[in-house]
Structure formats: C-alpha cells, structure tokens
Design an enzyme around this catalytic site. Structure first.
Site: not given
Lengths: 154, 154
Positions: A29-31
């Site tokens: 997942g991308y922060l």
C-alpha cells in the site's frame, strides 16, 4: 541499472497445484505518492514487513528500505486505504528464467500478470512465453503497481 | 490529545551562553507531503535520525517513528531538497514550563520562535512570556514546520 523485463497478461492461469510453484502473498500500500517520491509499505505472507522510499525516476535513483515490525505495519496500513495492491505471487523456475505470476485480489480481482526478468535485451527478445500467457504489456504504465493501486485495473 | 502550546516570534534572542540553555541542532526534511500524510526525516546533532509518518489531522491520528542509521539518513536527505527546516533548538526550564527557542538557519535565517507546551488551557493563558519574546503567532499555520519548509518564512 534499469531492469530488463517482460510483462504479459494471463487470462487463465495454469494449474498451480502441480508442486512446481511457490506462493507468497503480498500486501502493498502507498502512504504517499508525489512528483518526487513514493513511500510504500509491504508485508509478505502476513509476516516480514518493510517501508520503502523511492525517488522518482531521475539522475540519482534512491530506493531505501526500512524494516517494520508487525505492529508498525498494522498502524500504517490504514493510511494506505484506496492505494493498495494485494496479490499472491506464484514463482517457478523455467530454464534460465524465473516466472513470476501475480494473481490479484480485492478490487483488482480477475487480473493476473506474468513477469520475467532478463540479464540482457537479447535474452528478453529471445524468450518464448508459456502457452497460457496472453497479451504482452511490457512497459505499459497502466499495469505498474502504483497505477494499479491508484486507478485499478485498466 | 491535542497539544496545548503557545508560539511567539523572537526578534532578538536573549544571551544563550549564560549556562542556563541547552542546544540541539535539528535537520528536518520532508520526503513527501500529501492530503493524507506527511513523511519526514529528522536528525539530531548529526547523530540519531528518524523517519516519521504522520497522517493528516482526522479522527484517528497516526504518527509512526522509525529509527534511521546515519547512512540511510544520508541517502534520504537529498530527496528533501527544497522542503527543509534546519534549526538549533535552545531549551531552558522556566518555572513549570520548558522554553523551546528555535533559531533557524539557511533560507530561514533571521527567524526565531519561542514555543512552550502547557498541561491546560488555563496554564497557557496565565503564562507570562519573557520580555524578549515578541508577537504571539500561536496557531498560525504559516509558522508550522511544514509551511516553513515548503514556503519559507512568512
């Protein structure tokens, strides 16, 4: 050194229970994604997790990986909502190359891709894909993990 | 719990070599700032460094700190160019409170701020700033570290 790889769509995966494939489940997942950098977290098989900072393509490519314990991953994962890729990566040696067959889950369910990395451009061109592999999407940005996470399957 | 603090500008800092102040040099830079999160690195006195992921203000505030070794900090720091705050933080006890006097460097040179944190709103209101402290800028977004890093001194 840039990776030399080919990526193909897979409409109908081969039988994966014949003992030749290994599986790993990846939650990624991308922060944060900006013009200059991307920051993502990834966990493998519910265990080892990492935070990775990657600079945007440019003169000096930076890619820094930091270990995350399970609790830190658990606290950061909610911040990636709407920017995730969850998939099982099936791998198998095939002669000189490693086949990486990614079968996606969740909102990307139905998508499967085959990726193979090569030592040279010649090897990449010479490689004959398995019969079950479909359309070649090598270099198509829409099939990059970041695009899939942000925009879903093309 | 939200922090209760006051922040004032300091035009002319008091003498800092009277033995009552301690100093720490802070190098802080932002790797990524988005609507959902900020990711920054910070090094103290050229030594201990950390990467911090903070969610944007909302219902569940996440703030996660990861240790960085010196080499990792050195590789990530270049990615923060144009989004940095470098300052020396001078601290001193003053009765019940801790004075934090930040003297900025580089493109923020000339800026100094005094920050004090309180246990209650009452204590914050009752506090009498030192004579050398100037205009109260409590709550002014333009003086937040992120704004200073992105836009410079107001």
């Amino acid at each position: 050194m840039p990776e030399i790889e080919r990526k193909l769509l897979v409409d109908v995966p081969p039988p994966l229970d014949d003992g030749t494939w290994s599986a790993s489940r990846l939650e990624q997942g991308y922060l944060a994604i900006t013009d200059d950098a991307e920051v993502r977290v990834r966990r493998t098989d519910g265990g080892a997790a990492r935070l990775t900072v990657k600079s945007a393509p440019g003169l000096t490519r930076v890619e820094e990986e930091l270990e995350l314990d399970g609790e830190a991953f658990g606290r950061l994962w909610p911040l990636t909502e709407g920017r995730r890729v969850v998939k099982t990566r099936w791998t198998r040696r095939d002669g000189d190359v490693l086949l990486e067959l990614d079968i996606y889950e969740g909102s990307l369910s139905g998508l499967a891709t085959l990726e193979v990395e090569f030592a040279s451009e010649e090897a990449a061109h010479a490689w004959a894909p398995p019969a079950w592999a479909g359309r070649d999407v090598t270099g198509h940005k829409a099939y990059a993990n970041q695009s899939l996470a942000l925009y879903g399957a093309p």
